[in-house]
Design a protein around this motif. Structure first.
Motif, PDB file in Angstrom:
ATOM      1  N   GLU A  14       0.835  -1.211   0.000  1.00 34.96           N
ATOM      2  CA  GLU A  14       0.000   0.000   0.000  1.00 34.96           C
ATOM      3  C   GLU A  14       0.873   1.267   0.000  1.00 34.96           C
ATOM      4  OE1 GLU A  14      -3.801  -1.901   2.495  1.00 34.96           O
ATOM      5  OE2 GLU A  14      -2.211  -0.806   3.548  1.00 34.96           O
ATOM      6  N   THR A  15       2.009   1.196   0.702  1.00 41.49           N
ATOM      7  CA  THR A  15       2.915   2.343   0.759  1.00 41.49           C
ATOM      8  C   THR A  15       3.516   2.646  -0.608  1.00 41.49           C
ATOM      9  OG1 THR A  15       3.448   1.896   3.072  1.00 41.49           O
ATOM     10  CG2 THR A  15       5.026   3.238   1.838  1.00 41.49           C
ATOM     11  N   ILE A  16       3.911   1.595  -1.331  1.00 49.22           N
ATOM     12  CA  ILE A  16       4.483   1.798  -2.671  1.00 49.22           C
ATOM     13  C   ILE A  16       3.415   2.328  -3.630  1.00 49.22           C
ATOM     14  CG2 ILE A  16       5.697   0.738  -4.605  1.00 49.22           C
ATOM     15  CD1 ILE A  16       7.347   0.757  -2.068  1.00 49.22           C
ATOM     16  N   VAL A  17       2.206   1.774  -3.546  1.00 48.75           N
ATOM     17  CA  VAL A  17       1.116   2.258  -4.409  1.00 48.75           C
ATOM     18  C   VAL A  17       0.858   3.738  -4.131  1.00 48.75           C
ATOM     19  CG1 VAL A  17      -1.366   2.084  -4.844  1.00 48.75           C
ATOM     20  CG2 VAL A  17       0.021   0.001  -4.704  1.00 48.75           C
ATOM     21  N   LYS A  18       0.808   4.097  -2.857  1.00 43.96           N
ATOM     22  CA  LYS A  18       0.596   5.503  -2.486  1.00 43.96           C
ATOM     23  C   LYS A  18       1.767   6.363  -2.970  1.00 43.96           C
ATOM     24  CE  LYS A  18       1.024   6.504   1.930  1.00 43.96           C
ATOM     25  NZ  LYS A  18       2.102   7.485   2.171  1.00 43.96           N
ATOM     26  N   GLY A  19       2.974   5.797  -2.875  1.00 41.22           N
ATOM     27  CA  GLY A  19       4.161   6.539  -3.294  1.00 41.22           C
ATOM     28  C   GLY A  19       4.130   6.888  -4.765  1.00 41.22           C
ATOM     29  N   ILE A  20       3.565   6.016  -5.582  1.00 44.25           N
ATOM     30  CA  ILE A  20       3.452   6.322  -7.016  1.00 44.25           C
ATOM     31  C   ILE A  20       2.519   7.507  -7.219  1.00 44.25           C
ATOM     32  CG2 ILE A  20       2.441   5.459  -9.168  1.00 44.25           C
ATOM     33  CD1 ILE A  20       3.716   2.799  -8.638  1.00 44.25           C
ATOM     34  N   ALA A  21       1.380   7.497  -6.534  1.00 45.56           N
ATOM     35  CA  ALA A  21       0.418   8.591  -6.681  1.00 45.56           C
ATOM     36  C   ALA A  21       1.011   9.912  -6.209  1.00 45.56           C
ATOM     37  CB  ALA A  21      -0.853   8.261  -5.907  1.00 45.56           C
ATOM     38  N   PHE A  42       5.201  -0.292 -10.658  1.00 45.96           N
ATOM     39  CA  PHE A  42       4.943  -1.240  -9.577  1.00 45.96           C
ATOM     40  C   PHE A  42       3.801  -2.168  -9.964  1.00 45.96           C
ATOM     41  CE2 PHE A  42       3.168  -2.331  -5.264  1.00 45.96           C
ATOM     42  CZ  PHE A  42       4.261  -3.069  -4.854  1.00 45.96           C
ATOM     43  N   HIS A  43       4.017  -3.461  -9.699  1.00 39.14           N
ATOM     44  CA  HIS A  43       2.994  -4.480  -9.923  1.00 39.14           C
ATOM     45  C   HIS A  43       2.487  -4.919  -8.551  1.00 39.14           C
ATOM     46  CE1 HIS A  43       5.931  -4.686 -13.253  1.00 39.14           C
ATOM     47  NE2 HIS A  43       4.885  -4.919 -14.012  1.00 39.14           N
ATOM     48  N   SER A  44       1.376  -4.370  -8.113  1.00 36.32           N
ATOM     49  CA  SER A  44       0.890  -4.661  -6.764  1.00 36.32           C
ATOM     50  C   SER A  44       0.627  -6.153  -6.575  1.00 36.32           C
ATOM     51  CB  SER A  44      -0.408  -3.880  -6.509  1.00 36.32           C
ATOM     52  OG  SER A  44      -0.996  -4.305  -5.295  1.00 36.32           O
ATOM     53  N   GLY A  45       0.931  -6.617  -5.361  1.00 38.88           N
ATOM     54  CA  GLY A  45       0.686  -8.020  -4.998  1.00 38.88           C
ATOM     55  C   GLY A  45      -0.446  -8.182  -4.004  1.00 38.88           C
ATOM     56  N   GLN A  46      -1.249  -7.116  -3.834  1.00 35.31           N
ATOM     57  CA  GLN A  46      -2.347  -7.210  -2.870  1.00 35.31           C
ATOM     58  C   GLN A  46      -3.312  -8.326  -3.271  1.00 35.31           C
ATOM     59  OE1 GLN A  46      -4.155  -3.374  -1.980  1.00 35.31           O
ATOM     60  NE2 GLN A  46      -2.188  -2.353  -2.270  1.00 35.31           N
ATOM     61  N   GLY A  47      -3.589  -9.217  -2.334  1.00 35.28           N
ATOM     62  CA  GLY A  47      -4.443 -10.376  -2.583  1.00 35.28           C
ATOM     63  C   GLY A  47      -3.665 -11.675  -2.670  1.00 35.28           C
ATOM     64  N   GLU A  48      -2.330 -11.587  -2.901  1.00 29.39           N
ATOM     65  CA  GLU A  48      -1.531 -12.803  -3.094  1.00 29.39           C
ATOM     66  C   GLU A  48      -0.524 -13.028  -1.964  1.00 29.39           C
ATOM     67  OE1 GLU A  48       0.034 -13.340  -7.029  1.00 29.39           O
ATOM     68  OE2 GLU A  48      -1.598 -12.205  -7.958  1.00 29.39           O
ATOM     69  N   GLU A  49      -0.702 -12.354  -0.828  1.00 30.58           N
ATOM     70  CA  GLU A  49       0.298 -12.413   0.238  1.00 30.58           C
ATOM     71  C   GLU A  49       0.488 -13.808   0.808  1.00 30.58           C
ATOM     72  OE1 GLU A  49      -2.185 -10.222   0.112  1.00 30.58           O
ATOM     73  OE2 GLU A  49      -1.374  -8.198   0.232  1.00 30.58           O
ATOM     74  N   ALA A  58      -4.778  -3.674 -10.690  1.00 29.46           N
ATOM     75  CA  ALA A  58      -4.416  -3.861 -12.093  1.00 29.46           C
ATOM     76  C   ALA A  58      -3.050  -4.536 -12.213  1.00 29.46           C
ATOM     77  CB  ALA A  58      -4.380  -2.500 -12.798  1.00 29.46           C
ATOM     78  N   HIS A  59      -2.733  -5.005 -13.405  1.00 24.31           N
ATOM     79  CA  HIS A  59      -1.432  -5.644 -13.627  1.00 24.31           C
ATOM     80  C   HIS A  59      -0.302  -4.753 -13.130  1.00 24.31           C
ATOM     81  CE1 HIS A  59       1.980  -7.578 -15.487  1.00 24.31           C
ATOM     82  NE2 HIS A  59       2.228  -6.473 -16.159  1.00 24.31           N
ATOM     83  N   ALA A  60      -0.361  -3.487 -13.419  1.00 25.00           N
ATOM     84  CA  ALA A  60       0.617  -2.516 -12.925  1.00 25.00           C
ATOM     85  C   ALA A  60      -0.117  -1.215 -12.634  1.00 25.00           C
ATOM     86  CB  ALA A  60       1.739  -2.295 -13.936  1.00 25.00           C
ATOM     87  N   GLU A  61       0.436  -0.451 -11.722  1.00 27.23           N
ATOM     88  CA  GLU A  61      -0.206   0.810 -11.352  1.00 27.23           C
ATOM     89  C   GLU A  61      -0.217   1.782 -12.536  1.00 27.23           C
ATOM     90  OE1 GLU A  61      -1.775   1.294  -8.309  1.00 27.23           O
ATOM     91  OE2 GLU A  61      -1.369  -0.849  -8.354  1.00 27.23           O
ATOM     92  N   GLY A  62      -1.350   2.433 -12.720  1.00 28.73           N
ATOM     93  CA  GLY A  62      -1.441   3.473 -13.734  1.00 28.73           C
ATOM     94  C   GLY A  62      -1.831   2.991 -15.109  1.00 28.73           C
ATOM     95  N   ILE A  63      -2.142   1.688 -15.244  1.00 29.15           N
ATOM     96  CA  ILE A  63      -2.577   1.203 -16.551  1.00 29.15           C
ATOM     97  C   ILE A  63      -3.985   0.632 -16.407  1.00 29.15           C
ATOM     98  CG2 ILE A  63      -0.199   0.648 -17.211  1.00 29.15           C
ATOM     99  CD1 ILE A  63      -0.905  -2.307 -16.858  1.00 29.15           C
ATOM    100  N   PRO A  64      -4.720   0.504 -17.518  1.00 34.10           N
ATOM    101  CA  PRO A  64      -6.086  -0.017 -17.430  1.00 34.10           C
ATOM    102  C   PRO A  64      -6.116  -1.450 -16.881  1.00 34.10           C
ATOM    103  CG  PRO A  64      -5.699   1.047 -19.546  1.00 34.10           C
ATOM    104  CD  PRO A  64      -4.364   0.948 -18.877  1.00 34.10           C
ATOM    105  N   ASP A  65      -7.125  -1.730 -16.064  1.00 35.92           N
ATOM    106  CA  ASP A  65      -7.291  -3.061 -15.483  1.00 35.92           C
ATOM    107  C   ASP A  65      -8.246  -3.842 -16.375  1.00 35.92           C
ATOM    108  OD1 ASP A  65      -7.378  -5.261 -13.909  1.00 35.92           O
ATOM    109  OD2 ASP A  65      -8.421  -4.328 -12.219  1.00 35.92           O
TER     110      ASP A  65
END
Length: 325
Positions: free
Chosen positions: A23-30, A38-45, A243-250
Motif C-alpha cells: 500500500e505504501t508503494i502504491v501511495k508513493g506512485i500517486a 509497480f505491480h501490486s501483490g495485494q491479494g496474493e500475500e 491492475a497488472h501494474a499501477e497506472g494502466i487499465p485493469d
C-alpha cells in the motif's frame, strides 16, 4: 510441521506487513515518491508468506514479480526499510537505490531477479546445482506466475532438475491473468500443476488464499528436496486485487476485468480469511489481532519515513558499477 501460536501469529503479522508495504508503494506512485513502476501483490500475500516464512536463512528464494516480491522478502526475514528505500530510489535501498525494484540480500538467500518473465527458471537451476554440490541441504524455492508457465525455460529447467534431482520447489502464483490474458485462453487445462506429471514429479494444487495450505505444501516439497528426491511443483490458486501494474487499465483482453469477479475474490482476502480462522479456532482474540495490525502499520510508517529521509545515491556510484578496475 504443526505450528504453535507464535508461529501462526508470525504468518498473520508477515501478511499484514507485506500488505502495508504494498500500500505504501502504491501511495508513493500517486505522490511521485516511487522511482519506478509497480505491480501490486495485494491479494496474493499468502503465497509468498506461506512459502518463505519457515525456510532456512541459507535457502534460496527467487521471488515472483508481483508486489516485486515483498511477501517473499518479508517471509524470508528481509527488511521493509530497504525494500521501500529501493523503490524510492534512495541509497539505503537493498541495491543502493540503483535497481529501483529488485531486492538483494545474499545472507538471506535473496539474490535478486531479472526483468524478463521466465528468467527465473535457468537462474534457479544454477542456484540449485550449486546447492547440491555444496551438500549443505539448501533448497531453492522458485516462484513464478501463470503467464511464465508457458515459457520454454520452465520446461528446459524442470527437465534438467528432474534428471539431476536438484533441490528445487517450483511455486506458481496462478492469479488467472497473464497481464491482460485470462489463463483459460492461454493454457489448455484447468490446472498448471498437471505439467509435473510430464516430468514424473509431484504436482499439487492448493488454495492460494489459505496461508496454512501453502505453508504445508511447500514444507512437504522442501523436505522432499532436502532428502535428495528432486523437484516438486505447487500451483497456488490466487488473485490480484489491483491492475497488472499501477497506472494502466485493469482489463481482460480489451474489456474491464469483471467487477463481480474482483469483489468475489476480495471476499476471500487471505488476511481476512486467516484472521477469521485464528479467532474461530481460539488461537487469538480480535484484540490481539488488532494490536498486531497496529504494530505492523506503525513499523511500515516508520520504514517509509526512513526511506523519505534517506539521501539519493551519488552519481559517481555508477562508475564503480559500470567499469572494472
Amino acid at each position: 510441521m504443526a505450528l504453535d501460536k507464535e508461529q501462526l501469529l508470525t504468518l498473520y503479522r508477515n501478511m499484514l506487513r507485506a500488505r502495508r508495504v504494498d500500500e505504501t508503494i502504491v501511495k508513493g506512485i500517486a505522490e511521485g515518491k516511487t522511482a519506478s513502476f509497480f505491480h501490486s501483490g495485494q491479494g496474493e500475500e499468502a503465497v509468498g508468506v506461506g512459502g518463505c516464512t519457515f525456510l532456512r536463512d541459507d535457502d534460496y528464494v527467487y521471488a515472483q514479480h508481483r508486489g516485486h516480491g515483498i511477501a517473499h522478502v518479508i517471509g524470508k526475514g528481509g527488511s521493509p526499510r530497504q525494500f521501500i528505500a529501493e523503490h524510492f530510489g534512495k541509497c539505503t535501498g537493498s541495491c543502493l537505490g540503483i535497481a529501483a525494484n529488485h531486492y538483494v540480500e545474499p545472507e538471506r538467500g535473496m539474490l535478486g531477479g531479472a526483468g524478463t518473465i521466465g528468467s527465473a527458471f535457468p537462474l534457479s537451476l544454477g542456484w540449485a546445482l550449486a546447492a547440491k554440490k555444496r551438500g549443505a541441504g539448501q533448497v531453492v524455492v522458485c516462484f513464478f506466475g501463470d503467464g511464465a508457465s508457458n515459457r520454454g525455460t520452465l520446461h528446459e529447467a524442470m527437465n534438467l532438475a528432474t534428471l539431476w534431482k536438484l533441490p528445487i520447489v517450483y511455486v506458481c502464483h496462478n492469479n488467472l491473468y497473464a497481464q491482460f490474458m485470462p489463463i483459460r485462453d492461454a493454457f489448455p487445462r484447468e490446472d498448471i500443476a498437471d505439467i509435473a506429471a510430464t516430468y514424473g514429479i509431484p504436482g499439487v494444487v492448493v488454495d492460494g488464499q489459505d496461508v496454512i495450505a501453502v505453508h504445508e505444501a511447500v514444507q512437504a516439497a522442501v523436505a522432499r528436496a532436502r532428502a535428495g528426491d528432486g523437484p516438486s511443483l505447487i500451483e497456488c490458486k490466487t488473485y490480484r486485487f489491483r491492475a497488472h501494474a499501477e497506472g494502466i487499465p485493469d482489463v481482460s483482453h480489451a474489456d474491464p476485468r469483471p467487477p463481480e469477479e474482483i469483489e468475489a475474490w476480495k471476499r476471500r482476502d487471505p488476511i481476512k480469511l486467516f484472521a477469521e480462522k485464528l479467532v474461530r479456532q481460539g488461537v487469538a482474540t480480535q484484540e490481539e489481532l488488532d494490536r498486531i495490525d497496529a504494530e505492523a502499520t506503525a513499523e511500515i510508517q516508520e520504514a517509509e519515513r526512513f526511506a523519505l529521509e534517506s539521501p539519493l545515491p551519488e552519481p559517481s556510484l555508477l562508475d564503480g558499477m559500470l567499469y572494472a578496475g
